[in-house]
Design a protein around this motif. Structure first.
Motif: not given
Length: 362
Positions: A278-279, A291-295, A318-320, A330-333
């Motif tokens: 969450w940004v 602002v926005d979220t990256a699921n 793991g790590l996104a 925000p971009g795609e993970p």
């Protein structure tokens, strides 16, 4: 061989098993689930030990009286003494230059990561009171959030032999810590934000508490403000111009429980469990704006931001890695799987270091 046993209560367990864990989302690899796994592993180990004893498969056992047996105390607990410790979950990680500081169970370990592909252990502390939840290193001092044992201060000037300097047993469960000047700010669970004077690291004192709406799980500093990931309470902005008088000045409801966070510029990046990254715009701390979220796939537990990317520890996934070069979009993970459950992350230049629970340091 005889052992006289009685039922163990939570207060009778060794410190590594008695740590309290608050109610949170409970996916595979969550902190509550992890506590249950630790207990199951202990029970399994005890079962194997009993099965390996003579007589476990019908053998005749000689009637030999040992020199000393474990006897039950009047309180109903077994009289146990900790004689050693090895390994454990890795939940805490920080990096400064070529040195990585990681919690390995109840110990703080220091690694030389000049070759990031092959970190070398330099030294570690004796076992501290609890499994380490978080660590921040400032100069020659490490500040450790040690669960319900509170804040532990460690001298790391000798990387081969780091040693505990002092501690404060905070009221709640110390999940995270951030340090500025003479003060350590501790996310202390249900007790809220705890401010500790660490001007004398060997005698931290004057713990001051600010109650929060939810459960303080993560903390980050920016200027005169402390930002708290407050679980169900969302994101809080707290004015600490006077650290002895912390004052909440703003808040924003989060799309999921706020676990960990990182502040970069005038944006806060918050790990919000199954709701992902969450940004939040914190240009005006009194009015934080979503602002926005990256699921993300998995449960976002922690986040570090560097060079236009957010590195998110997402538990069993793991790590996104998420591009935040434009924080408003925000971009795609992109994912890097890990063998354990990614619970914490720290970044130095082009390397990310993951506290991967029972998967160790990655």
């Amino acid at each position: 061989f005889r052992i006289n046993c009685a039922m163990l209560t939570a207060t009778d367990l060794p410190p590594i098993l008695a740590s309290a864990v608050p109610d949170r989302e409970q996916p595979k690899g969550s902190k509550t689930m992890r506590k249950n796994l630790h207990l199951l592993r202990l029970l399994a180990a005890l079962s194997l030990l009993l099965l390996s004893m003579p007589g476990a498969s019908g053998q005749t056992v000689p009637n030999v009286n040992p020199p000393q047996t474990l006897t039950a105390l009047s309180g109903g607990a077994v009289d146990m003494v900790l004689v050693g410790q090895l390994g454990g979950a890795t939940l805490a990680v920080d990096v400064v230059g070529d040195l990585v500081y990681a919690g390995i169970g109840p110990r703080l370990a220091i690694f030389d990561a000049s070759d990031p592909a092959s970190p070398q252990l330099l030294g570690q502390t004796a076992p501290l009171p609890r499994v380490l939840e978080s660590v921040e290193v400032v100069g020659n001092t490490a500040y450790v959030a040690a669960g319900d044992a509170g804040l532990v201060v460690v001298d790391v000037s000798d990387v081969a032999a780091p040693v505990e300097l002092g501690f404060v047993d905070t009221v709640g469960h110390a999940w995270d810590v951030a340090v500025s000047g003479d003060y350590a700010f501790v996310a202390d669970g249900v007790a809220g934000l705890c401010v500790v004077n660490v001007a004398d690291p060997a005698a931290p004192a004057d713990a001051i508490y600010l109650d929060t709406t939810g459960e303080a799980l993560g903390v980050a500093l920016s200027g005169d403000y402390v930002y708290v990931a407050d679980g169900a309470g969302g994101l809080l902005a707290i004015d600490v111009v006077d650290p002895a008088l912390p004052t909440e000045v703003g808040s924003a409801p989060s799309p999921g429980p706020a676990y960990g966070l990182h502040v970069d510029g005038h944006y806060a990046y918050v790990a919000t469990g199954s709701a992902g990254l969450w940004v939040v715009d914190v240009f005006d701390p009194e009015n934080p704006t979503s602002v926005d979220t990256a699921n993300t796939t998995g449960i976002a537990q922690d986040v570090a931001v560097a060079q236009g990317y957010a590195y998110v520890a997402v538990d069993e996934s793991g790590l996104a890695v998420v591009s935040v070069s434009d924080p408003e979009h925000p971009g795609e993970p992109v994912y890097q799987d890990t063998p354990g459950y990614a619970m914490g992350v720290a970044v130095e230049e082009s390397s990310a270091y993951v506290a991967d629970d029972l998967g160790g340091l990655r």
